[in-house]
Design a protein around this motif. Sequence first.
Motif, PDB file in Angstrom:
ATOM      1  N   MET A   1      -7.422   1.695   8.340  1.00  0.00           N
ATOM      2  CA  MET A   1      -6.953   0.622   7.473  1.00  0.00           C
ATOM      3  C   MET A   1      -5.798   1.380   6.683  1.00  0.00           C
ATOM      4  N   PRO A   2      -4.509   0.738   7.091  1.00  0.00           N
ATOM      5  CA  PRO A   2      -3.256   1.309   6.422  1.00  0.00           C
ATOM      6  C   PRO A   2      -3.343   1.345   4.865  1.00  0.00           C
ATOM      7  N   GLY A   3      -3.997   0.124   4.350  1.00  0.00           N
ATOM      8  CA  GLY A   3      -3.745  -0.201   2.825  1.00  0.00           C
ATOM      9  C   GLY A   3      -2.263  -0.665   2.431  1.00  0.00           C
ATOM     10  N   SER A   4      -1.780  -0.026   1.304  1.00  0.00           N
ATOM     11  CA  SER A   4      -0.545  -0.470   0.900  1.00  0.00           C
ATOM     12  C   SER A   4       0.465   0.784   0.648  1.00  0.00           C
ATOM     13  N   LEU A   5       1.491   0.225   0.802  1.00  0.00           N
ATOM     14  CA  LEU A   5       2.459   1.220   0.730  1.00  0.00           C
ATOM     15  C   LEU A   5       3.933   0.579   0.193  1.00  0.00           C
ATOM     16  N   LEU A   6       4.281   1.351  -0.878  1.00  0.00           N
ATOM     17  CA  LEU A   6       5.448   1.202  -1.607  1.00  0.00           C
ATOM     18  C   LEU A   6       6.709   1.896  -1.219  1.00  0.00           C
ATOM     19  N   ILE A   7       7.905   1.517  -0.750  1.00  0.00           N
ATOM     20  CA  ILE A   7       8.927   2.252  -0.473  1.00  0.00           C
ATOM     21  C   ILE A   7      10.138   1.865  -1.436  1.00  0.00           C
ATOM     22  N   ARG A   8      10.398   2.673  -2.584  1.00  0.00           N
ATOM     23  CA  ARG A   8      11.131   2.354  -3.644  1.00  0.00           C
ATOM     24  C   ARG A   8      12.371   3.023  -3.646  1.00  0.00           C
ATOM     25  N   ASP A   9      13.291   2.489  -4.609  1.00  0.00           N
ATOM     26  CA  ASP A   9      14.671   3.296  -4.669  1.00  0.00           C
ATOM     27  C   ASP A   9      15.427   3.266  -3.397  1.00  0.00           C
ATOM     28  N   ILE A  10      15.233   2.490  -2.482  1.00  0.00           N
ATOM     29  CA  ILE A  10      16.045   2.633  -1.162  1.00  0.00           C
ATOM     30  C   ILE A  10      17.514   2.606  -1.380  1.00  0.00           C
ATOM     31  N   HIS A  11      18.237   3.606  -0.892  1.00  0.00           N
ATOM     32  CA  HIS A  11      19.564   3.730  -1.236  1.00  0.00           C
ATOM     33  C   HIS A  11      20.125   2.612  -0.570  1.00  0.00           C
ATOM     34  N   THR A  12      19.752   2.129   0.882  1.00  0.00           N
ATOM     35  CA  THR A  12      20.550   1.190   1.594  1.00  0.00           C
ATOM     36  C   THR A  12      19.391   0.543   2.416  1.00  0.00           C
ATOM     37  N   LEU A  13      19.264  -0.631   2.104  1.00  0.00           N
ATOM     38  CA  LEU A  13      18.251  -1.470   2.821  1.00  0.00           C
ATOM     39  C   LEU A  13      18.949  -2.398   3.832  1.00  0.00           C
ATOM     40  N   VAL A  14      18.663  -2.432   5.301  1.00  0.00           N
ATOM     41  CA  VAL A  14      19.394  -3.192   6.117  1.00  0.00           C
ATOM     42  C   VAL A  14      18.066  -4.334   6.446  1.00  0.00           C
ATOM     43  N   LEU A  15      18.268  -5.612   5.969  1.00  0.00           N
ATOM     44  CA  LEU A  15      17.087  -6.655   6.494  1.00  0.00           C
ATOM     45  C   LEU A  15      17.213  -7.045   7.809  1.00  0.00           C
ATOM     46  N   MET A  16      18.519  -6.902   8.577  1.00  0.00           N
ATOM     47  CA  MET A  16      18.714  -7.527   9.708  1.00  0.00           C
ATOM     48  C   MET A  16      18.230  -9.070   9.922  1.00  0.00           C
ATOM     49  N   ASP A  17      18.172  -9.660   8.978  1.00  0.00           N
ATOM     50  CA  ASP A  17      18.119 -10.983   8.784  1.00  0.00           C
ATOM     51  C   ASP A  17      19.068 -11.897   9.173  1.00  0.00           C
ATOM     52  N   ALA A  19      21.657 -13.669   7.824  1.00  0.00           N
ATOM     53  CA  ALA A  19      22.585 -13.466   6.813  1.00  0.00           C
ATOM     54  C   ALA A  19      23.253 -12.017   6.946  1.00  0.00           C
ATOM     55  N   ASN A  20      22.645 -11.242   7.569  1.00  0.00           N
ATOM     56  CA  ASN A  20      23.094  -9.812   7.697  1.00  0.00           C
ATOM     57  C   ASN A  20      23.088  -9.040   6.171  1.00  0.00           C
ATOM     58  N   THR A  21      21.892  -9.262   5.643  1.00  0.00           N
ATOM     59  CA  THR A  21      21.860  -8.915   4.080  1.00  0.00           C
ATOM     60  C   THR A  21      21.617  -7.439   4.308  1.00  0.00           C
ATOM     61  N   VAL A  22      22.456  -6.433   3.463  1.00  0.00           N
ATOM     62  CA  VAL A  22      22.407  -5.396   3.051  1.00  0.00           C
ATOM     63  C   VAL A  22      22.119  -5.012   1.424  1.00  0.00           C
ATOM     64  N   LEU A  23      21.149  -4.230   1.242  1.00  0.00           N
ATOM     65  CA  LEU A  23      20.985  -4.214  -0.355  1.00  0.00           C
ATOM     66  C   LEU A  23      21.004  -2.807  -0.691  1.00  0.00           C
ATOM     67  N   ARG A  24      21.411  -2.395  -1.825  1.00  0.00           N
ATOM     68  CA  ARG A  24      21.266  -1.159  -2.453  1.00  0.00           C
ATOM     69  C   ARG A  24      20.024  -1.003  -3.713  1.00  0.00           C
ATOM     70  N   ASP A  25      19.847   0.051  -3.571  1.00  0.00           N
ATOM     71  CA  ASP A  25      18.519   0.224  -4.620  1.00  0.00           C
ATOM     72  C   ASP A  25      17.561  -0.679  -4.562  1.00  0.00           C
ATOM     73  N   ALA A  26      17.035  -0.749  -3.211  1.00  0.00           N
ATOM     74  CA  ALA A  26      16.124  -1.849  -2.963  1.00  0.00           C
ATOM     75  C   ALA A  26      14.568  -1.327  -2.722  1.00  0.00           C
ATOM     76  N   CYS A  27      13.705  -2.363  -2.466  1.00  0.00           N
ATOM     77  CA  CYS A  27      12.312  -1.706  -2.097  1.00  0.00           C
ATOM     78  C   CYS A  27      11.505  -2.629  -1.129  1.00  0.00           C
ATOM     79  N   LEU A  28      10.748  -1.868  -0.482  1.00  0.00           N
ATOM     80  CA  LEU A  28       9.704  -2.549   0.471  1.00  0.00           C
ATOM     81  C   LEU A  28       8.231  -2.439   0.052  1.00  0.00           C
ATOM     82  N   TYR A  29       7.520  -3.719   0.165  1.00  0.00           N
ATOM     83  CA  TYR A  29       6.206  -3.368  -0.274  1.00  0.00           C
ATOM     84  C   TYR A  29       5.368  -4.128   0.826  1.00  0.00           C
TER      85      TYR A  29
END
Length: 474
Positions: A1-17, A19-29
């Motif tokens: 069971m993988p449980g929960s994982l927080l990836i924080r302070d991401i320099h560049t986050l490419v969503l590939m949505d 709208a081609n969104t690219v975020l700075r200082d972003a987070c995945l939960y």
Amino acid sequence: MPGSLLIRDIHTLVLMDAANTVLRDACLYIEDGEILYAGARPARWPRAERTIRARHAIAVPGLVNTHHHLYQTLTRASPAAANAELFDWLRILYPLWARLDEESVYVAALAGMAELLLSGCTTTADHHYVFPRGSSRLGGGLIDAEIAAARLIGIRFHPTRGSMSVGRSKGGLPPDSVVETEPRILADSERLIRRYHDPLPGAMVRIALAPCSPFSVSPGLMRDTAELARRYDVRLHTHLAETCDEEAYCLERFGKRPLDLLEETAWLDRGTWLAHGIYFNRAEVGRLGRAGVGIAHCPTSNMRLGSGAAPALALRRAGCPVGLGVDGSASNDSSHMLAEARQALLLHRLVHGAAALTVADALRMATVEGARCLGRDDIGTLEAGKRADVALFDLRDVGYSGAGDALSALLLCAPARVDTLVVEGRIVVEGGELKTIALDPVLARHRRLAARMAGGVPDAPQSSSRIIGTDGRR
Ligand SMILES: [Zn+2]
């Protein structure tokens, strides 16, 4: 069971949505393999069992490889085939591949999957079509061995049950020793679907059916395979329009072009994805687009064998999902998915000019469009509700030093090794190292098996549990 994982302070986050969104200082939960949040730094950090700080990383959706032959890692850079075009290359290698057995397929799959994972790839297809006589039995065999390898190493896997039924004595290209009877092919295809195919979101294993090519199976098998795939709602895959030799073969033997043959055998619809697709004329590109057929574009293999440049951009404009494939390791000879995205970018800029394909679109082919080829809408982007397949590359790598834009660097600079890789919420690579298997003993065994296959060193079979430790779920 993988449980929960927080990836924080991401320099560049490419969503590939969309709208081609690219975020700075972003987070995945992430919880239980699903992305619950992908976006800007939240007002309050969620509590998580594991936290990764990614201040120096670019995070992109895990790459999706749509075409491979993992067993070919055993015949990479084969000296006799190093400078040949497809048909001669095949004639040289078939006799070596006739030596495949369950163990060599298993170890080759582990080696190839390890290489894919370390390049940022979280999902791979494999097209296995060589079943030498005596190498597998109904109820267990070569595809089963690959699936065991995928489960152990932790990659999302779309094995395709390949087949060859027309050997040299019947006018086909492969030697008779590596072809099977059609009833056996269909029976084993059905067995694999019933045993392994998981149609649910988040599936780690999905089966597709994949007669090898027009020059190694009969139209009857193509038709019967399509019928079986529809009965079980699984996808269809094959090689098509890869070379002029194939086109000439189809015209001479069937009096038809490869795509007409495909249509006549009931394959021309959105349940199909094709490897290569180089020799389509303009009208055929339109027919493929209207039908929604997917294309596994394999630029390195096509350049390596001198096959040609696929009209990948025209196919995209026509409406085909166009994903990328590293193709077999004997015609690339690498399973580096990020390198493949770079090759696609460079090839189409060479042919059509620098404005023809953006960096983001090359990454789109390597992620969300590849996922569409495999019939998946649960992977390929980093958005809430999608499965948690994430690749993080360290921007402090020497090859990225001095780069102005992280996303451009990923595709334009030398392809790096992934730093951290998450598949279905599970950390599979960390600090550039695989966490799921000990790679060195696998590679030592792989080198010995490759030498045996080349006809060099005689080598006794060894049980897989001795290679990989005792954790094997085979
Ligand atoms: Zn191939």
